[in-house]
Scaffold this motif. Structure first.
Motif, PDB file in Angstrom:
ATOM      1  N   TRP A 194       0.807  -1.233   0.027  1.00 31.67           N
ATOM      2  CA  TRP A 194      -0.004  -0.014   0.073  1.00 31.67           C
ATOM      3  C   TRP A 194       0.875   1.063  -0.054  1.00 31.67           C
ATOM      4  O   TRP A 194       0.652   2.369  -0.591  1.00 31.67           O
ATOM      5  CB  TRP A 194      -1.155  -0.069   1.366  1.00 31.67           C
ATOM      6  CG  TRP A 194      -2.337   0.637   0.890  1.00 31.67           C
ATOM      7  CD1 TRP A 194      -2.917   1.658   1.449  1.00 31.67           C
ATOM      8  CD2 TRP A 194      -3.246   0.219  -0.244  1.00 31.67           C
ATOM      9  NE1 TRP A 194      -4.125   1.816   1.016  1.00 31.67           N
ATOM     10  CE2 TRP A 194      -4.453   1.040  -0.151  1.00 31.67           C
ATOM     11  CE3 TRP A 194      -3.225  -0.752  -1.205  1.00 31.67           C
ATOM     12  CZ2 TRP A 194      -5.571   0.843  -0.946  1.00 31.67           C
ATOM     13  CZ3 TRP A 194      -4.314  -0.987  -2.181  1.00 31.67           C
ATOM     14  CH2 TRP A 194      -5.386  -0.195  -2.048  1.00 31.67           C
ATOM     15  N   VAL A 202       0.410   2.454  -8.253  1.00 33.07           N
ATOM     16  CA  VAL A 202       0.143   1.052  -8.224  1.00 33.07           C
ATOM     17  C   VAL A 202       0.572   0.379  -7.250  1.00 33.07           C
ATOM     18  O   VAL A 202       1.576   0.737  -6.496  1.00 33.07           O
ATOM     19  CB  VAL A 202       0.980   0.557  -9.647  1.00 33.07           C
ATOM     20  CG1 VAL A 202       0.814  -0.918  -9.946  1.00 33.07           C
ATOM     21  CG2 VAL A 202       0.478   1.256 -10.770  1.00 33.07           C
TER      22      VAL A 202
ATOM     23  N   VAL B 144     -13.293   4.153  -3.211  1.00 28.22           N
ATOM     24  CA  VAL B 144     -13.187   3.867  -1.717  1.00 28.22           C
ATOM     25  C   VAL B 144     -11.784   3.505  -1.355  1.00 28.22           C
ATOM     26  O   VAL B 144     -11.412   3.576  -0.376  1.00 28.22           O
ATOM     27  CB  VAL B 144     -14.252   2.879  -1.256  1.00 28.22           C
ATOM     28  CG1 VAL B 144     -14.070   2.527   0.040  1.00 28.22           C
ATOM     29  CG2 VAL B 144     -15.194   3.223  -1.676  1.00 28.22           C
ATOM     30  N   ASP B 145     -10.786   3.250  -2.063  1.00 27.22           N
ATOM     31  CA  ASP B 145      -9.488   2.672  -2.090  1.00 27.22           C
ATOM     32  C   ASP B 145      -9.587   1.246  -1.485  1.00 27.22           C
ATOM     33  O   ASP B 145      -8.816   1.138  -0.449  1.00 27.22           O
ATOM     34  CB  ASP B 145      -8.879   3.485  -1.044  1.00 27.22           C
ATOM     35  CG  ASP B 145      -7.414   4.076  -1.787  1.00 27.22           C
ATOM     36  OD1 ASP B 145      -7.088   3.761  -2.833  1.00 27.22           O
ATOM     37  OD2 ASP B 145      -6.790   4.996  -1.217  1.00 27.22           O
ATOM     38  N   PHE B 146     -10.472   0.425  -1.759  1.00 31.52           N
ATOM     39  CA  PHE B 146     -10.370  -1.022  -1.367  1.00 31.52           C
ATOM     40  C   PHE B 146      -9.341  -1.684  -1.602  1.00 31.52           C
ATOM     41  O   PHE B 146      -8.659  -1.382  -2.976  1.00 31.52           O
ATOM     42  CB  PHE B 146     -11.533  -1.914  -1.690  1.00 31.52           C
ATOM     43  CG  PHE B 146     -12.865  -1.455  -1.079  1.00 31.52           C
ATOM     44  CD1 PHE B 146     -12.818  -1.931   0.229  1.00 31.52           C
ATOM     45  CD2 PHE B 146     -13.886  -1.115  -2.117  1.00 31.52           C
ATOM     46  CE1 PHE B 146     -14.086  -1.547   0.953  1.00 31.52           C
ATOM     47  CE2 PHE B 146     -15.294  -1.076  -1.198  1.00 31.52           C
ATOM     48  CZ  PHE B 146     -15.446  -1.130   0.320  1.00 31.52           C
ATOM     49  N   THR B 147      -8.573  -2.502  -0.934  1.00 31.93           N
ATOM     50  CA  THR B 147      -7.509  -3.050  -1.358  1.00 31.93           C
ATOM     51  C   THR B 147      -7.755  -4.388  -1.821  1.00 31.93           C
ATOM     52  O   THR B 147      -8.876  -4.963  -1.702  1.00 31.93           O
ATOM     53  CB  THR B 147      -6.430  -3.440   0.185  1.00 31.93           C
ATOM     54  OG1 THR B 147      -6.982  -4.423   0.707  1.00 31.93           O
ATOM     55  CG2 THR B 147      -6.162  -2.126   0.922  1.00 31.93           C
ATOM     56  N   PRO B 148      -6.788  -5.135  -2.492  1.00 34.60           N
ATOM     57  CA  PRO B 148      -7.088  -6.512  -3.119  1.00 34.60           C
ATOM     58  C   PRO B 148      -7.626  -7.438  -1.977  1.00 34.60           C
ATOM     59  O   PRO B 148      -8.370  -8.268  -2.356  1.00 34.60           O
ATOM     60  CB  PRO B 148      -5.725  -6.908  -3.599  1.00 34.60           C
ATOM     61  CG  PRO B 148      -5.095  -5.616  -4.174  1.00 34.60           C
ATOM     62  CD  PRO B 148      -5.652  -4.597  -3.064  1.00 34.60           C
ATOM     63  N   THR B 149      -6.741  -7.295  -0.673  1.00 38.61           N
ATOM     64  CA  THR B 149      -7.465  -8.103   0.205  1.00 38.61           C
ATOM     65  C   THR B 149      -8.822  -7.956   0.861  1.00 38.61           C
ATOM     66  O   THR B 149      -9.441  -8.719   1.098  1.00 38.61           O
ATOM     67  CB  THR B 149      -6.474  -7.876   1.546  1.00 38.61           C
ATOM     68  OG1 THR B 149      -5.068  -7.685   1.087  1.00 38.61           O
ATOM     69  CG2 THR B 149      -6.587  -8.999   2.775  1.00 38.61           C
ATOM     70  N   ASN B 238      -6.105  -6.085  -8.590  1.00 37.89           N
ATOM     71  CA  ASN B 238      -4.991  -5.343  -8.588  1.00 37.89           C
ATOM     72  C   ASN B 238      -4.430  -5.075 -10.075  1.00 37.89           C
ATOM     73  O   ASN B 238      -4.135  -3.665 -10.436  1.00 37.89           O
ATOM     74  CB  ASN B 238      -3.663  -6.263  -7.984  1.00 37.89           C
ATOM     75  CG  ASN B 238      -2.833  -5.524  -7.350  1.00 37.89           C
ATOM     76  OD1 ASN B 238      -2.825  -4.180  -7.280  1.00 37.89           O
ATOM     77  ND2 ASN B 238      -1.725  -6.199  -6.929  1.00 37.89           N
ATOM     78  N   VAL B 241      -6.620  -2.290 -11.147  1.00 39.00           N
ATOM     79  CA  VAL B 241      -6.321  -0.983 -10.461  1.00 39.00           C
ATOM     80  C   VAL B 241      -5.040  -0.279 -11.237  1.00 39.00           C
ATOM     81  O   VAL B 241      -4.795   0.695 -11.309  1.00 39.00           O
ATOM     82  CB  VAL B 241      -5.910  -1.136  -8.786  1.00 39.00           C
ATOM     83  CG1 VAL B 241      -5.570   0.166  -8.220  1.00 39.00           C
ATOM     84  CG2 VAL B 241      -7.421  -1.398  -8.421  1.00 39.00           C
ATOM     85  N   GLY B 242      -3.945  -1.393 -11.541  1.00 39.26           N
ATOM     86  CA  GLY B 242      -2.857  -0.742 -11.828  1.00 39.26           C
ATOM     87  C   GLY B 242      -1.982  -1.948 -12.817  1.00 39.26           C
ATOM     88  O   GLY B 242      -1.376  -2.620 -12.331  1.00 39.26           O
ATOM     89  N   LEU B 248      -0.126   4.069 -16.960  1.00 37.94           N
ATOM     90  CA  LEU B 248       0.889   3.817 -15.777  1.00 37.94           C
ATOM     91  C   LEU B 248       2.292   4.752 -16.400  1.00 37.94           C
ATOM     92  O   LEU B 248       2.764   5.346 -15.659  1.00 37.94           O
ATOM     93  CB  LEU B 248       1.171   2.392 -15.776  1.00 37.94           C
ATOM     94  CG  LEU B 248       2.763   1.898 -14.877  1.00 37.94           C
ATOM     95  CD1 LEU B 248       2.315   2.585 -13.382  1.00 37.94           C
ATOM     96  CD2 LEU B 248       2.891   0.805 -14.932  1.00 37.94           C
ATOM     97  N   LEU B 274       5.973  -5.287 -10.894  1.00 35.84           N
ATOM     98  CA  LEU B 274       4.308  -5.612 -11.363  1.00 35.84           C
ATOM     99  C   LEU B 274       4.269  -7.281 -12.096  1.00 35.84           C
ATOM    100  O   LEU B 274       3.443  -7.776 -11.693  1.00 35.84           O
ATOM    101  CB  LEU B 274       4.045  -4.620 -12.187  1.00 35.84           C
ATOM    102  CG  LEU B 274       3.735  -3.103 -11.632  1.00 35.84           C
ATOM    103  CD1 LEU B 274       3.326  -2.234 -12.689  1.00 35.84           C
ATOM    104  CD2 LEU B 274       2.913  -3.154 -10.573  1.00 35.84           C
ATOM    105  N   ASN B 277       3.695  -9.872  -9.845  1.00 37.43           N
ATOM    106  CA  ASN B 277       2.380 -10.063  -9.366  1.00 37.43           C
ATOM    107  C   ASN B 277       1.832 -11.320 -10.062  1.00 37.43           C
ATOM    108  O   ASN B 277       1.212 -12.507  -9.530  1.00 37.43           O
ATOM    109  CB  ASN B 277       1.413  -9.077  -9.590  1.00 37.43           C
ATOM    110  CG  ASN B 277       1.936  -8.158  -8.673  1.00 37.43           C
ATOM    111  OD1 ASN B 277       2.309  -8.289  -7.449  1.00 37.43           O
ATOM    112  ND2 ASN B 277       1.340  -6.650  -8.878  1.00 37.43           N
TER     113      ASN B 277
END
Lengths: 823, 600
Positions: A194, A202, B144-149, B238, B241-242, B248, B274, B277
């Motif tokens: 984060w 990213v 909302v900025d939710f994370t992948p988790t 993910n 998002v990016g 990018l 990246l 991932n």
């Protein structure tokens, strides 16, 4: 025999309690002084290694390298020795960025999942069920940060860095320990996934800008540093040892040196206090031995009984002292240094202090017995002892020896440091020896007064040996206390004064070497900007190897108001040498040092020394001498071009000079360059952490000075009370002879007053000399300072102790104990 | 003395008591504060979720909100498009999701942020279109900025809740409908609607709510597949998002932030991270993970497919189906993507990228660049993987697709992608032209069926037919069958005709038998057709691979020519564009270009 010894103890409960307490206090004092330096080291080590924790090596970015690296650490983890054994215990990559939160800088540090507590333990004050390992947007903040920003568990924290921002959530509030010992700017701990969003928007967990490595025990750290530096992916990075224990030791030694020197005197005083305390009841014991002799007790029985008594008192005193030492010293450390560091208590030092206290008590208790065995029963009954001839000439002999020692100290520079310690010891011993004759001399003068109670006091003081011991204890104690306070004032002055030079300076770090300084001077309030290499290096010469602060800039002379041993023009000329074609016989690699190095190690202009930076070494030539308290003289002024040529280190900091409201200018710069991840901070704030650390040590020194002075004073008073307890008979005799209680009290006040005044006058007179010796002795620790003497500090400490001792008869209501019927 | 002593002891005792009391008070205080904080937190979670629920309900009907009581519902029912029956069904599912959010591990701050975003105009618009386009939920999550988790946690919780708690939702809706019915004796229409709801929900419950044994089996399967499922969801989120795309590069090269003035090596580092991932996802899908995922998706599809009463079911099933179709191929796709990522780690390409940043390129130039990058990717991937690697992949995909038409998607998609160049080449003509000239293993009809197969799967043709049949049954029950009902049924069944599936039952004589014949027999028939086609598809792809890897391959030479061209940094003319298009068609990479740039 045991019962008899026990009866002896219980028959004089006040004396027994006082003796035990005095031993205990002495043990505590000895322990505190033995533990001071290691504790300061522990404190500085903890603060200096707050970020790197238990790791041995750190790989980090620098101004001429990439700002990010991947966190694929398997090449490091796979490093093996010739037997195929892994050399690496663990590898912890982190991503640290400066971001803005509510307009204020914070340091956001991301770890990989499950790695946040590998380098340091995080002690949670309060926490939610799910931590940073459960959600990548969770963060841990310190209690201090929570207080500062008004944050609570669950609160959201939106950080911005340039155009990027990311929201984090407080999942735990930690104690201000571990990583959070370095909490300036406030540190937020989270996950790389984060934190990386602040870089490019990213999320990626494989990016970092620092890699911490713990090597297997026994592995050669320096060899590993070289090995890692040679890896292609880290060849441009800064690979170095973490927590340079040598530097930390230097720093700790510097800070604790004055107290260590004064502490030696405290240690000696602790032993002396115990000896003198037992000597206080010498007459009573001699008389008692005489009585036992009359009833037929053998020498063996008498020795056994007194030894049993002493062992009992010494045991209780040593045990109590140990408890007191641990409790009081730990409390002082927590109070002054940091409540969040767990200070180790050395069992050996504690045992050592207890043993010193115990054996001092036993040996002291044997002295009266030995004296009694020498005299006849009659002599012992009337407590008459022949005046020693040695004592009469001891005082002039000691003065002569001390004078010789001082003469050598001041006249022979090579011997100054060592002779300063000798002079210090001799001066204190001379003081101890001369205090009693001085008091008797004063008493003789006092005797001429027409006031009866003064006369009585004067006569008593000349006759009774206990007064000699009291004046010795108070005088030496007062001097040691003055030295401790002097050490405190000196430390504070030496280690923090130079910071005020930086009040108009601003650091801009996290910059690339190619940064254009003009963009800063265009900002309102900024008058000057220069790129500089501001970091540490190691300077080696004959007899020294010191960690120095490098001021690598051709403009360094404009930044600090140096004094010049070598002419400024000459230094400027050499500093501006053109190194674009490297160094040669015409273009020597010049550095400029403080004159302290000349005084301490005989370094002269033209000498060749070895400078080490970032693991590389180069020969440098001393081009000139400067004079400044900056970093206690541990600085090197050098051209940035030369640093680049010799060590391939490019400027990593821009130093700005500003005029006006520093806060407004700093905030203006931050707002203007917020998008560049520059860390803009005024130098006073940048050094806030160092100042706080050293201030904490000053507080410790000050508190120790107060506590030791109180201990000394209390023990002196207790010893006086014990000695006085044996003279109850003579006071009753005076009352029986018609002396009023009021006159007797006045007489005792005169006694205390005279002792206190004699002690004060001699201690004060000697303090300047002792301070000079102390400053000279500091050279043994690689510290050079000019003479400094805070007379008011010394005068005040002495005055407080003097007045305190003078009012003891009133404060303890001696009058109440006067009883005419007692015989 | 004794007196004084006892006074002293008393004083010490009093002092002790006071100190202890003070310590206890101090010690109790943090606990109380903590309780207060928890209560505040609980209240904030509840309030936030209620806001979101209201926004959602309101997006369907502006009079809907969570706090309407039964009498209000009876009063509003039937007026201004207010349907109390729809409302209570929507409310049941909304609150089901709401409870899930409240009890989730999402931080309270995120729920508050979700409420804030939902209340904003943009948020409302996203939610309003949610039932038509579930993909819109992603922008909402991003804002909302939710994370992948967060997302993987929510997905997992949702699946578990559907398996174990969906019965309670049906029960709740039925109970609510019962209450309203009891109070709506004077409102026959409302009473009628509630009766229908009770009947429908009862049926749905019987059909879709897992039995205890099914529930246990599902929960066990979810638990088994939790790791890979989370990895998959997190990867997809993910990447959404990016990803490594022009956005990018524009961000990185924009000259702002911590990496202002970013160097090529820093970009390469970032892209490399990246790329990892992708490697992570592949690792997460190692061993039995793919089989576990298949098992879990299969259970979801089999149990919940056709649960028309809830958009939620439909979306879950849709995602599960897509994942089910592709999951076998994902590990190899990861390898391909990992290899492809290397293309972006070349300094010359980055310099060319930099040259074009900030310029408003026309569509022709954008296509030219897309074709060059795609060509580079093809060259890189074919350098990394041998002919045997590809043939093995295709053989595996072929093997997996036999007997389950849903699993043929990767195989068919690959072939269509390769054939798209030919189709593009035939665009000006009326039909697909002479396919066999380019693809000796295919004919025009087969190609048409391949397209139909993909369209059927991605358009959910079969599900739409089932939904139309469910609507027909409801209309029958309501006594409102008309020509439109039959028209909808016929239209929904038209895709069967394109496969040549013949239903001997006449729709007009026995509609139910007609429809159920399709439901029961069409999958088998489609499987037969697809299985037969897959052999041809496999041969076609093998032929392409053989051609590409052949010595002096013309196709490969064409792709290489394109790959070696520099990116264009200015707009180009149509004639220049045609050159790039021609090379792309001849290199047969048009399909790939559209796949890689489909997100743009």
């Amino acid at each position: 025999m045991f019962k008899l010894a026990l009866r002896n103890i219980t028959s004089k409960p006040l004396r027994a309690v006082a003796t035990v307490l005095a031993i205990a206090v002495a043990v505590a004092m000895i322990f505190a002084m033995l533990s001071f330096s290691p504790s300061v080291y522990e404190y500085i080590y903890s603060t200096q290694t707050a970020t790197s924790g238990k790791s041995d090596i750190v790989i980090s970015t620098n101004s001429s390298s990439d700002r990010v690296i991947d966190s694929l650490t398997s090449p490091i983890e796979n490093l093996k020795d010739e037997n195929g054994e892994s050399l690496i215990e663990y590898v912890v990559p982190t991503l640290s960025l400066y971001a803005l939160f509510n307009g204020e800088y914070v340091q956001m540090r991301g770890f990989k999942r499950g790695q946040s507590e590998i380098l340091q333990n995080i002690y949670m004050n309060r926490e939610l069920e799910k931590g940073i390992d459960e959600n990548e947007s969770n963060i841990i903040i310190s209690k201090a940060a929570a207080d500062k920003f008004g944050l609570d568990l669950g609160d959201s924290v939106m950080l911005a860095l340039g155009a990027q921002n990311a929201t984090f959530y407080v999942c735990a509030i930690a104690e201000n320990s571990g990583y959070f010992l370095d909490d300036a700017p406030f540190l937020f701990i989270g996950r790389i996934e984060w934190v990386s969003r602040l870089l490019s928007g990213v999320s990626t967990k494989y990016i970092c800008n620092e890699i911490y490595i713990k090597v297997q025990s026994g592995a050669d750290v320096d060899a590993l540093v070289d090995k890692i530096s040679a890896m292609p992916q880290y060849s441009q990075m800064l690979v170095q040892r973490t927590g340079d224990s040598g530097y930390i030791k230097e720093q700790a030694d510097s800070l604790s040196a004055p107290v260590v020197l004064a502490g030696a005197a405290v240690l000696a005083l602790g032993v002396a206090v115990i000896v003198l305390l037992f000597m206080m009841s010498e007459s009573e014991k001699v008389s008692l031995i005489a009585k036992y002799g009359i009833v037929g007790a053998t020498k063996k029985q008498i020795l056994g009984m007194f030894l049993t008594e002493s062992v009992l008192l010494a045991c209780v005193g040593a045990v109590l002292g140990s408890a007191l030492a641990v409790g009081v010293f730990t409390a002082i450390l927590k109070l002054t240094l940091s409540p969040d560091i767990v200070f180790g208590i050395s069992v050996w030092r504690l045992f050592g202090a207890a043993v010193i206290g115990f054996f001092s008590a036993i040996i002291s208790s044997v002295l009266p017995i030995m004296r009694a065995f020498k005299g006849t029963i009659r002599q012992n009954q009337i407590d008459v002892k022949p005046q020693s001839k040695v004592k009469r000439i001891l005082c002039p002999i000691m003065i002569a020896i001390t004078a010789v020692s001082l003469a050598i100290e001041f006249a022979v520079p090579a011997a100054t440091a060592v002779m300063a310690v000798v002079s210090l010891v001799l001066a204190l011993a001379t003081l101890g020896v001369c205090l009693a004759p001085a008091m008797r001399l004063s008493a003789k003068t006092f005797e001429k007064l027409s006031v009866p109670s003064a006369k009585v006091a004067a006569v008593n003081m000349q006759r009774d040996g206990r007064f000699a011991r009291s004046v010795m204890m108070l005088g030496v104690g007062m001097t040691v206390s003055m030295m401790l306070f002097m050490a405190w004032a000196m430390t504070k002055s030496v280690f923090s004064d130079y910071i005020s030079n930086f009040s108009d300076m601003i650091f801009v770090t996290n910059v690339q070497a190619t940064v254009d300084t003009e963009q800063f001077t265009n900002t309102e309030g900024v008058t000057y900007a220069t790129k500089i290499v501001w970091k540490q290096g190691s300077l080696k010469g004959v007899g020294f190897d010191k960690t120095m602060n490098i001021l690598g800039s051709k403009d360094a002379l404009d930044l600090v108001d140096f004094g010049y041993v070598t002419e400024r023009e000459d230094i400027e000329k050499l500093l501006n040498t053109n190194y674009s074609n490297g160094t040669s016989d015409e273009n020597l690699p010049y550095v400029f040092l403080d004159k302290a190095l000349n005084v301490l190690y005989g370094v002269n202009v033209g000498d060749m020394l070895t400078l080490e930076m970032d693991g590389k070494t180069a020969e440098v030539v001393v081009g000139g001498m400067l004079d400044h308290k900056l970093f206690s003289g541990n600085y090197i002024v050098v051209s940035d071009e030369l640093i680049n040529k010799l060590f391939a280190i490019a400027p990593d900091t821009v130093v700005l000079k500003a005029q006006g409201d520093m806060n407004a200018i700093v905030n203006g710069l931050r707002a203007r360059f917020a998008n560049n991840n520059y860390y803009v901070v005024d130098v006073l704030t940048a050094y806030k952490w160092d100042m706080q650390s050293t201030d904490a040590v000053f507080d410790l020194v000050g508190t120790l000075a107060v506590v030791v002075a109180l201990f000394i004073f209390s023990v002196t008073v207790v010893a006086t009370m014990v000695g006085r307890g044996a003279n109850e008979k003579s006071r009753s005799a005076l009352l029986n002879a018609g002396m009023s209680k009021r006159a007797l009290l006045c007489s005792e006040l005169y006694e205390h007053g005279l002792i206190a005044l004699v002690s004060y006058v001699l201690a004060f007179a000697l303090s300047a000399l002792l301070t000079a010796c102390l400053i000279h002795a500091l050279r043994l620790f690689g510290l050079y300072f000019g003479f400094m003497y805070e007379a008011w500090v010394v005068a005040l400490v002495g005055a407080v102790m003097t007045i305190g001792y003078m009012v003891v008869p009133v404060a303890f209501n001696f009058k109440r104990g006067y009883n005419i019927k007692k015989r | 003395m004794k007196n004084k002593f006892s006074k002293l002891i008393s004083a010490i005792l009093v002092l002790l008591v006071v100190t202890l009391s003070a310590s206890m008070l101090l010690a109790c205080n943090p606990t109380k504060k903590e309780e207060e904080r928890r209560e505040r937190d609980r209240r904030a979670r509840l309030d936030s979720v209620v806001i979101v629920e209201n926004v959602f309900l309101n997006s369907v009907n502006d009079k809907w909100s969570v706090d309407l009581d039964n009498s209000q519902l009876i009063e509003l029912d039937g007026k201004d498009n207010f349907d109390a029956a729809d409302y209570i069904v929507a409310l049941g599912w909304t609150q089901f999701v709401g409870d899930l959010l409240i009890n989730s591990s999402l931080q309270t701050g995120k729920l508050q942020a979700l409420a804030e975003v939902a209340q904003s105009e943009d948020g409302k618009a996203l939610i309003e279109n949610f039932s038509e386009n579930a993909e819109l939920i992603l922008p909402l999550f991003k804002r909302v900025d939710f994370t992948p988790t967060d997302i993987s946690g929510l997905v997992y919780d949702l699946l578990c809740a559907l398996a174990s708690e969906s019965g309670q939702v049906f029960d709740g809706i039925i109970a609510k409908a019962g209450e309203i019915s009891a109070q709506a004796r004077n409102s026959p229409a409302t009473y009628q609607r509630m009766s229908v709801v009770i009947a429908e929900m009862g049926d749905a419950k019987n059909k879709f709510v897992p039995t205890t044994a099914e529930r246990d089996e599902m929960l066990a399967a979810f638990e088994e597949a939790k790791g890979p499922m989370n990895a998959l969801v997190e990867f997809v989120y993910n990447m959404s998002v990016g990803a490594i795309d022009e956005d990018l590069f524009e961000t990185l090269l924009g000259g702002d932030g911590a990496l202002a003035g970013i160097s090529n090596s820093e970009i390469i580092t970032l892209i490399g991270t990246l790329r990892e991932n992708v490697a992570d996802l592949k690792n997460a899908l190692a061993g039995d993970a793919v089989a576990d995922l298949n098992g879990a998706f299969d259970l979801i599809i089999n149990k919940f497919d056709g649960a028309a009463s809830s958009v939620l079911y439909a979306q879950i099933v849709q995602y599960a189906k897509t994942a089910y179709m592709l999951v076998d191929a994902i590990p190899f796709m990861c390898d391909l993507a990992y290899s492809a990522g290397e293309v972006f780690m070349q300094e010359t390409l980055l310099d060319q990228f930099k040259a074009g940043v900030g310029k408003d390129l026309n569509e022709y130039a954008q296509f030219a660049n897309a074709s060059i990058i795609t060509a580079k990717i093809v060259m890189k991937v074919t350098e990394t993987f041998s002919k045997d690697d590809f043939e093995k992949l295709i053989a595996d995909l072929y093997e997996q697709s036999m007997g389950d038409y849903r699993k043929s998607v990767p195989l068919v998609a690959v072939d269509l992608m390769l054939n798209l160049s030919h189709i593009i080449g035939q665009l000006d003509k009326d039909d697909l032209g002479d396919v066999s000239a380019v693809h000796p293993n295919l004919d025009r009809d087969t190609l048409g069926q391949l397209i139909n197969t993909l369209m059927m799967l991605f358009d959910n043709s079969f599900e739409k037919f089932k939904a139309a049949y469910d609507a027909y049954l409801i209309d029958i029950a309501d006594g409102r069958v008309d020509d439109g009902t039959y028209g909808a049924l016929r239209s929904a069944a038209s895709f069967f005709n394109s496969f040549g599936i013949e239903n001997k039952i006449d729709i007009n004589s026995d509609t139910k038998a007609w429809a159920e014949w399709y439901i029961n027999n069409a999958p088998r028939e489609i499987n037969k057709i697809v299985d037969a086609n897959n052999g041809k598809v496999k041969d076609d792809i093998f032929a392409f691979i053989g051609d590409f890897y052949a010595e002096n391959s013309e196709v490969k030479a064409t792709v290489a020519q394109l790959a070696n061209m520099p990116l264009v940094s200015d707009s180009i003319s149509e004639s220049e564009y045609k050159q790039y298009m021609s090379l792309s068609v001849n290199g047969r990479i048009v399909g790939l270009i559209s796949l890689i740039y489909s997100g743009k």
